[in-house]
Design a protein around this motif. Sequence first.
Motif, PDB file in Angstrom:
ATOM      1  N   GLN A  37      16.386   5.487   5.814  1.00 48.19           N
ATOM      2  CA  GLN A  37      15.778   4.193   5.837  1.00 48.19           C
ATOM      3  C   GLN A  37      15.776   3.681   7.413  1.00 48.19           C
ATOM      4  OE1 GLN A  37      17.960   1.832   2.862  1.00 48.19           O
ATOM      5  NE2 GLN A  37      16.927   2.678   1.238  1.00 48.19           N
ATOM      6  N   SER A  38      16.397   4.261   8.184  1.00 50.32           N
ATOM      7  CA  SER A  38      16.336   3.969   9.639  1.00 50.32           C
ATOM      8  C   SER A  38      16.301   5.039  10.633  1.00 50.32           C
ATOM      9  CB  SER A  38      17.730   3.398   9.869  1.00 50.32           C
ATOM     10  OG  SER A  38      17.729   3.031  11.242  1.00 50.32           O
ATOM     11  N   ASN A  39      15.577   4.639  11.782  1.00 52.56           N
ATOM     12  CA  ASN A  39      15.448   5.705  12.772  1.00 52.56           C
ATOM     13  C   ASN A  39      16.407   5.229  13.937  1.00 52.56           C
ATOM     14  OD1 ASN A  39      13.701   3.736  13.705  1.00 52.56           O
ATOM     15  ND2 ASN A  39      11.988   4.923  13.795  1.00 52.56           N
ATOM     16  N   ARG A  40      17.256   4.298  13.794  1.00 49.49           N
ATOM     17  CA  ARG A  40      18.097   3.837  15.030  1.00 49.49           C
ATOM     18  C   ARG A  40      19.266   4.350  15.221  1.00 49.49           C
ATOM     19  NH1 ARG A  40      17.044  -2.467  15.105  1.00 49.49           N
ATOM     20  NH2 ARG A  40      18.317  -2.090  16.991  1.00 49.49           N
ATOM     21  N   TYR A  41      18.861   5.832  15.451  1.00 48.73           N
ATOM     22  CA  TYR A  41      20.204   6.605  15.833  1.00 48.73           C
ATOM     23  C   TYR A  41      19.853   8.005  16.511  1.00 48.73           C
ATOM     24  CZ  TYR A  41      18.579   9.059  11.647  1.00 48.73           C
ATOM     25  OH  TYR A  41      17.772   9.474  10.750  1.00 48.73           O
ATOM     26  N   PHE A  42      20.926   8.522  16.924  1.00 46.01           N
ATOM     27  CA  PHE A  42      20.541   9.640  17.791  1.00 46.01           C
ATOM     28  C   PHE A  42      21.515  10.747  17.191  1.00 46.01           C
ATOM     29  CE2 PHE A  42      19.821   6.507  20.940  1.00 46.01           C
ATOM     30  CZ  PHE A  42      18.460   6.630  21.225  1.00 46.01           C
ATOM     31  N   ILE A  43      21.193  12.006  16.926  1.00 46.98           N
ATOM     32  CA  ILE A  43      21.939  13.274  16.473  1.00 46.98           C
ATOM     33  C   ILE A  43      22.136  14.214  17.606  1.00 46.98           C
ATOM     34  CG2 ILE A  43      21.883  14.906  14.865  1.00 46.98           C
ATOM     35  CD1 ILE A  43      19.643  13.378  13.186  1.00 46.98           C
ATOM     36  N   SER A  44      23.197  14.481  17.840  1.00 45.05           N
ATOM     37  CA  SER A  44      23.956  15.478  18.788  1.00 45.05           C
ATOM     38  C   SER A  44      24.339  16.806  18.003  1.00 45.05           C
ATOM     39  CB  SER A  44      24.686  14.763  19.588  1.00 45.05           C
ATOM     40  OG  SER A  44      25.494  15.959  20.446  1.00 45.05           O
ATOM     41  N   ASP A  45      24.115  17.600  18.337  1.00 50.12           N
ATOM     42  CA  ASP A  45      24.620  19.046  17.434  1.00 50.12           C
ATOM     43  C   ASP A  45      24.986  20.035  18.603  1.00 50.12           C
ATOM     44  OD1 ASP A  45      24.815  21.348  16.290  1.00 50.12           O
ATOM     45  OD2 ASP A  45      23.047  20.980  14.655  1.00 50.12           O
ATOM     46  N   ASN A  46      26.093  20.311  18.580  1.00 54.07           N
ATOM     47  CA  ASN A  46      26.611  21.333  19.559  1.00 54.07           C
ATOM     48  C   ASN A  46      25.968  22.946  19.548  1.00 54.07           C
ATOM     49  OD1 ASN A  46      28.182  22.237  17.333  1.00 54.07           O
ATOM     50  ND2 ASN A  46      30.043  22.208  18.603  1.00 54.07           N
ATOM     51  N   THR A  47      25.166  23.082  18.539  1.00 54.97           N
ATOM     52  CA  THR A  47      24.959  24.399  18.129  1.00 54.97           C
ATOM     53  C   THR A  47      23.213  24.426  18.120  1.00 54.97           C
ATOM     54  OG1 THR A  47      24.602  24.156  15.774  1.00 54.97           O
ATOM     55  CG2 THR A  47      26.490  25.034  16.750  1.00 54.97           C
ATOM     56  N   SER A  48      22.576  23.326  18.525  1.00 55.75           N
ATOM     57  CA  SER A  48      21.195  23.249  18.612  1.00 55.75           C
ATOM     58  C   SER A  48      20.703  22.231  19.673  1.00 55.75           C
ATOM     59  CB  SER A  48      20.617  22.895  16.957  1.00 55.75           C
ATOM     60  OG  SER A  48      19.294  22.770  16.966  1.00 55.75           O
ATOM     61  N   GLU A  49      19.645  22.424  20.138  1.00 59.33           N
ATOM     62  CA  GLU A  49      18.819  21.592  20.793  1.00 59.33           C
ATOM     63  C   GLU A  49      17.834  20.539  20.084  1.00 59.33           C
ATOM     64  OE1 GLU A  49      17.619  22.979  24.835  1.00 59.33           O
ATOM     65  OE2 GLU A  49      19.491  23.922  25.143  1.00 59.33           O
ATOM     66  N   THR A  50      17.514  21.313  18.911  1.00 61.30           N
ATOM     67  CA  THR A  50      16.581  20.452  18.094  1.00 61.30           C
ATOM     68  C   THR A  50      17.177  20.002  16.779  1.00 61.30           C
ATOM     69  OG1 THR A  50      15.978  22.639  17.082  1.00 61.30           O
ATOM     70  CG2 THR A  50      14.654  22.014  18.979  1.00 61.30           C
ATOM     71  N   GLY A 163      32.835  24.654  10.279  1.00 57.78           N
ATOM     72  CA  GLY A 163      33.313  25.709  11.171  1.00 57.78           C
ATOM     73  C   GLY A 163      33.308  25.012  12.602  1.00 57.78           C
ATOM     74  N   LYS A 164      32.512  25.852  13.491  1.00 58.07           N
ATOM     75  CA  LYS A 164      32.569  25.158  14.989  1.00 58.07           C
ATOM     76  C   LYS A 164      31.399  24.446  15.222  1.00 58.07           C
ATOM     77  CE  LYS A 164      34.839  29.496  16.927  1.00 58.07           C
ATOM     78  NZ  LYS A 164      35.655  29.916  15.623  1.00 58.07           N
ATOM     79  N   LYS A 165      30.527  24.189  14.344  1.00 57.82           N
ATOM     80  CA  LYS A 165      29.245  23.362  14.493  1.00 57.82           C
ATOM     81  C   LYS A 165      29.941  21.788  14.375  1.00 57.82           C
ATOM     82  CE  LYS A 165      24.819  22.098  12.428  1.00 57.82           C
ATOM     83  NZ  LYS A 165      23.711  22.833  11.710  1.00 57.82           N
ATOM     84  N   GLN A 166      29.593  21.036  15.307  1.00 59.26           N
ATOM     85  CA  GLN A 166      29.857  19.644  15.500  1.00 59.26           C
ATOM     86  C   GLN A 166      28.583  18.796  15.510  1.00 59.26           C
ATOM     87  OE1 GLN A 166      33.503  18.162  16.732  1.00 59.26           O
ATOM     88  NE2 GLN A 166      32.519  16.002  17.516  1.00 59.26           N
ATOM     89  N   VAL A 167      28.489  17.766  14.512  1.00 56.64           N
ATOM     90  CA  VAL A 167      27.239  16.907  14.668  1.00 56.64           C
ATOM     91  C   VAL A 167      27.737  15.544  14.802  1.00 56.64           C
ATOM     92  CG1 VAL A 167      25.103  16.103  13.236  1.00 56.64           C
ATOM     93  CG2 VAL A 167      25.646  18.589  13.349  1.00 56.64           C
ATOM     94  N   ASP A 168      27.307  14.908  15.962  1.00 56.59           N
ATOM     95  CA  ASP A 168      27.850  13.534  15.983  1.00 56.59           C
ATOM     96  C   ASP A 168      26.408  12.525  15.883  1.00 56.59           C
ATOM     97  OD1 ASP A 168      30.531  13.387  17.477  1.00 56.59           O
ATOM     98  OD2 ASP A 168      29.486  15.273  18.222  1.00 56.59           O
ATOM     99  N   ILE A 169      26.845  11.362  15.197  1.00 61.53           N
ATOM    100  CA  ILE A 169      25.655  10.414  15.165  1.00 61.53           C
ATOM    101  C   ILE A 169      25.968   9.286  15.868  1.00 61.53           C
ATOM    102  CG2 ILE A 169      24.296   8.932  13.481  1.00 61.53           C
ATOM    103  CD1 ILE A 169      25.777  11.956  12.217  1.00 61.53           C
ATOM    104  N   SER A 170      25.102   8.736  16.830  1.00 64.09           N
ATOM    105  CA  SER A 170      25.328   7.648  17.527  1.00 64.09           C
ATOM    106  C   SER A 170      24.104   6.607  17.424  1.00 64.09           C
ATOM    107  CB  SER A 170      25.451   7.657  19.001  1.00 64.09           C
ATOM    108  OG  SER A 170      24.331   8.276  19.534  1.00 64.09           O
TER     109      SER A 170
END
Length: 198
Positions: A37-50, A163-170
């Motif tokens: 419902q919102s697009n006011r965030y950024f997704i950071s994924d240590n395994t992907s640039e997309t 596993g080794k994949k980490q996704v952060d949402i800011s």
Amino acid sequence: MMLLHAILPLLFSFILADTGQLKLQQDIQKDVTQLQQSNRYFISDNTSETASLQHMLADLQLFGMIASLDLSKAGHSQQQQGQHQVQQWLFEEGEIRSIKQVESIIALDTVVTQHYLENRPPSQHRITNNFVFRAYQVSTATEPAKLFYLTEESQGLLLYRLGKKQVDISYTAAKNGLNHLLPKYQAEVTAILMQSIK
């Protein structure tokens, strides 16, 4: 109004005293709804640039499967560690060996010093806010901390690991005090999760 102030802490203690309930499913549903419902965030994924919401939703299906496990076959234990209520479900057999849930109510009241690039003197700001964090860790037969999920009740999903994949949402409008509190909180929860409940 005064009555409400008297009742709320009581209600809060009853909510926390609700033993043996894994809240992962309701947190996933709440967090996914908020993200959609919102697009006011950024997704950071240590395994992907997309990194995208679609990739996240696919990942979160795995957490959803964990959340729907039959816990009646698991041994359950719980303990209080300071402001953290720690629950654990242990499975004798199968791929999933344990699920840990840490629920923390933190009242932040601190003074932070703001430094400026220009020649302005630093200023001090008081931050007060209340946070309800929930962290989940899932251990499998082959990996002790295979999955991790961290959310804050009103802010939403903060990060997850597969596993080794980490996704952060800011968040562009982060809850007041969250960025100040989060690193310390994560360190505390990591230490708690590394101990097994006796």
